[in-house]
Scaffold this motif. Sequence first.
Motif, PDB file in Angstrom:
ATOM      1  N   ASP A 189       3.194  -0.408  -1.371  1.00 10.48           N
ATOM      2  CA  ASP A 189       2.830  -0.390  -2.778  1.00 10.48           C
ATOM      3  C   ASP A 189       3.258   0.929  -3.406  1.00 10.48           C
ATOM      4  O   ASP A 189       3.371   1.947  -2.722  1.00 10.48           O
ATOM      5  N   THR A 190       3.509   0.912  -4.682  1.00  8.61           N
ATOM      6  CA  THR A 190       3.773   2.122  -5.459  1.00  8.61           C
ATOM      7  C   THR A 190       2.678   2.242  -6.496  1.00  8.61           C
ATOM      8  O   THR A 190       2.430   1.312  -7.248  1.00  8.61           O
ATOM      9  N   LYS A 191       2.007   3.376  -6.502  1.00  5.66           N
ATOM     10  CA  LYS A 191       0.942   3.642  -7.465  1.00  5.66           C
ATOM     11  C   LYS A 191       1.430   4.675  -8.470  1.00  5.66           C
ATOM     12  O   LYS A 191       2.053   5.659  -8.096  1.00  5.66           O
ATOM     13  N   GLN A 231      -4.735 -10.970  -2.522  1.00  9.88           N
ATOM     14  CA  GLN A 231      -4.562  -9.969  -3.571  1.00  9.88           C
ATOM     15  C   GLN A 231      -3.769 -10.553  -4.730  1.00  9.88           C
ATOM     16  O   GLN A 231      -3.204 -11.633  -4.631  1.00  9.88           O
ATOM     17  N   GLU A 262       3.835   6.580  -3.090  1.00 10.85           N
ATOM     18  CA  GLU A 262       4.120   5.427  -2.236  1.00 10.85           C
ATOM     19  C   GLU A 262       3.025   5.288  -1.183  1.00 10.85           C
ATOM     20  O   GLU A 262       2.559   6.278  -0.629  1.00 10.85           O
ATOM     21  N   ARG A 263       2.649   4.029  -0.926  1.00  7.25           N
ATOM     22  CA  ARG A 263       1.704   3.726   0.144  1.00  7.25           C
ATOM     23  C   ARG A 263       2.434   3.000   1.244  1.00  7.25           C
ATOM     24  O   ARG A 263       3.348   2.229   0.990  1.00  7.25           O
ATOM     25  N   GLY A 292       3.237  -7.990  -0.877  1.00 10.00           N
ATOM     26  CA  GLY A 292       3.657  -6.693  -0.379  1.00 10.00           C
ATOM     27  C   GLY A 292       2.711  -6.068   0.622  1.00 10.00           C
ATOM     28  O   GLY A 292       3.084  -5.138   1.326  1.00 10.00           O
ATOM     29  N   ARG A 313      -0.940  -9.563  -5.774  1.00 10.79           N
ATOM     30  CA  ARG A 313       0.483  -9.291  -5.633  1.00 10.79           C
ATOM     31  C   ARG A 313       0.884  -9.412  -4.173  1.00 10.79           C
ATOM     32  O   ARG A 313       0.045  -9.317  -3.275  1.00 10.79           O
TER      33      ARG A 313
END
Length: 85
Positions: free
Chosen positions: A49-51, A41, A59-60, A45, A43
Amino acid sequence: MIGKLDRGHKEVAIVGAGIAGLIAAHSLDKQGFEVTLYEAQGRAGGLIDTKVTPFGIAERAAHSLLASPAVLRLFNELAVPLLPI
């Protein structure tokens, strides 16, 4: 066991920059290994993840963890503050 770490050979590759790959890379780096971290990917993490959405942030994956002594030591070493909920 999948394999053994050859402590005489100080280069290691880790596939995946999720939380497990990042912690493994950090630990091996502290032991003097030259670590190459591969991530498909754009990035690091993994699932964490934060969308940003039209409705606010979402938050995921894991958004909390147990502050065990081992977790407290690692976060202190990394200078990452833990915030109470």
